[in-house]
Design a protein around this motif. Structure first.
Motif, mmCIF file in Angstrom:
data_model
loop_
_atom_site.group_PDB
_atom_site.id
_atom_site.type_symbol
_atom_site.label_atom_id
_atom_site.label_comp_id
_atom_site.label_asym_id
_atom_site.label_seq_id
_atom_site.Cartn_x
_atom_site.Cartn_y
_atom_site.Cartn_z
ATOM 1 N N UNK A 103 0.806 -1.222 0.000
ATOM 2 C CA UNK A 103 0.000 0.000 0.000
ATOM 3 C C UNK A 103 0.839 1.272 0.000
ATOM 4 N N UNK A 104 2.153 1.126 -0.112
ATOM 5 C CA UNK A 104 3.066 2.279 -0.095
ATOM 6 C C UNK A 104 2.901 3.104 1.183
ATOM 7 N N UNK A 105 2.778 2.383 2.289
ATOM 8 C CA UNK A 105 2.641 3.024 3.597
ATOM 9 C C UNK A 105 4.003 3.063 4.286
ATOM 10 N N UNK A 106 4.382 4.235 4.766
ATOM 11 C CA UNK A 106 5.615 4.392 5.534
ATOM 12 C C UNK A 106 5.279 4.346 7.023
ATOM 13 N N UNK A 107 6.116 3.667 7.801
ATOM 14 C CA UNK A 107 5.971 3.719 9.260
ATOM 15 C C UNK A 107 7.305 3.374 9.921
ATOM 16 N N UNK A 108 7.507 3.939 11.083
ATOM 17 C CA UNK A 108 8.736 3.645 11.842
ATOM 18 C C UNK A 108 8.502 3.939 13.319
ATOM 19 N N UNK A 109 9.170 3.180 14.150
ATOM 20 C CA UNK A 109 9.080 3.406 15.590
ATOM 21 C C UNK A 109 9.908 4.625 15.983
ATOM 22 N N UNK A 110 9.368 5.406 16.914
ATOM 23 C CA UNK A 110 10.073 6.552 17.486
ATOM 24 C C UNK A 110 10.241 6.277 18.975
ATOM 25 N N UNK A 111 11.484 6.129 19.452
ATOM 26 C CA UNK A 111 11.712 5.746 20.858
ATOM 27 C C UNK A 111 11.050 6.707 21.850
ATOM 28 N N UNK A 112 10.549 6.131 22.957
ATOM 29 C CA UNK A 112 9.978 6.916 24.040
ATOM 30 C C UNK A 112 10.893 6.888 25.241
ATOM 31 N N UNK A 113 10.366 7.282 26.397
ATOM 32 C CA UNK A 113 11.171 7.298 27.621
ATOM 33 C C UNK A 113 11.495 5.892 28.096
ATOM 34 N N UNK A 114 10.600 4.944 27.778
ATOM 35 C CA UNK A 114 10.856 3.552 28.137
ATOM 36 C C UNK A 114 10.756 2.697 26.874
#
Length: 228
Positions: free
Chosen positions: A171-182
């Motif tokens: 589907x040409x969807x971009x996604x990535x995790x963005x680190x949090x405090x934990x």
């Protein structure tokens, strides 16, 4: 050349140049000329005919796209395999997100619910499909409760990390995790657009985030009118 020959030639030239001779030649040539005129005239008329104007959608028309063709994941409500073909006969809106999304996802699903209301009786022909891009945290129970809060008959989809990645790529969807405090408090950046499929299961529209529900409802009415 003899005098007799000269006189014969002169008489022949005079006869061929006479008005009656000219009329005979014109009459003989007339059918061919008319046929040529008819052919060229037909071409001119055909050239003047106007093709039907393109349909003016408010969303981006991607009819015939070579992506977003299939979606094979697991329905979190039943834990059974799901295919887009399961919803043939419905207008389907597919959106990728995650349940802990603070703004884009609930806003998009709320707008879709409003779109359904604007459609009146035709709203029953609209189905939302929510695909998680956070398979680690989005359990089947959580997905079912989250999507069900917007509409009980909408479809929550999940899968393994590899299955979700494959679906996002299709589907040409971009996604990535963005680190949090934990380690578990990360968030996810992701494409905030939706895809609309017609009643034949063909992708038709790319809907940008924050598209007014009234605009989306108008596009869906157009697709339903095409379907008959």
């Amino acid at each position: 050349m003899t005098e007799t020959s000269d006189r014969h030639s002169a008489r022949h030239h005079a006869a061929s140049s006479s008005p009656s001779s000219s009329r005979r030649r014109l009459l003989r040539r007339a059918p061919a000329a008319l046929a040529l005129l008819g052919a060229s005239g037909g071409a001119l008329l055909a050239g003047c005919e106007r093709s039907a104007p393109p349909i003016a959608f408010k969303s981006l028309d991607i009819t015939g796209a070579d992506y977003a063709r299939q979606l094979a994941l697991t329905d979190a409500r039943t834990e059974q395999p799901f295919l887009l073909s399961n919803l043939k006969g419905k207008i389907v809106v597919v959106f990728f997100g995650f349940t802990q999304c603070p703004d884009v996802c609930p806003t998009t699903l709320s707008a879709l619910a409003e779109t359904r209301q604007l459609l009146g009786p035709d709203g029953a022909r609209l189905v939302g499909v929510f695909v998680t891009v956070d398979p680690k945290r989005d359990t089947a129970a959580l997905m079912k409760a989250y999507v069900g809060s917007f509409s009980p008959d909408w479809v929550p989809l999940r899968g393994s990390a590899d299955e979700v990645a494959a679906a996002a790529k299709e589907f040409k969807i971009f996604y990535r995790e963005v680190p949090g405090k934990t380690e578990s408090s990360y968030t996810i950046d992701h494409t905030a657009a939706s895809y609309v499929f017609d009643t034949q299961g063909k992708v038709r529209l790319y809907v940008r985030h924050n598209t007014p529900p009234a605009d989306l409802a108008a596009d869906i009415r157009t697709l339903l009118a095409q379907a008959g």
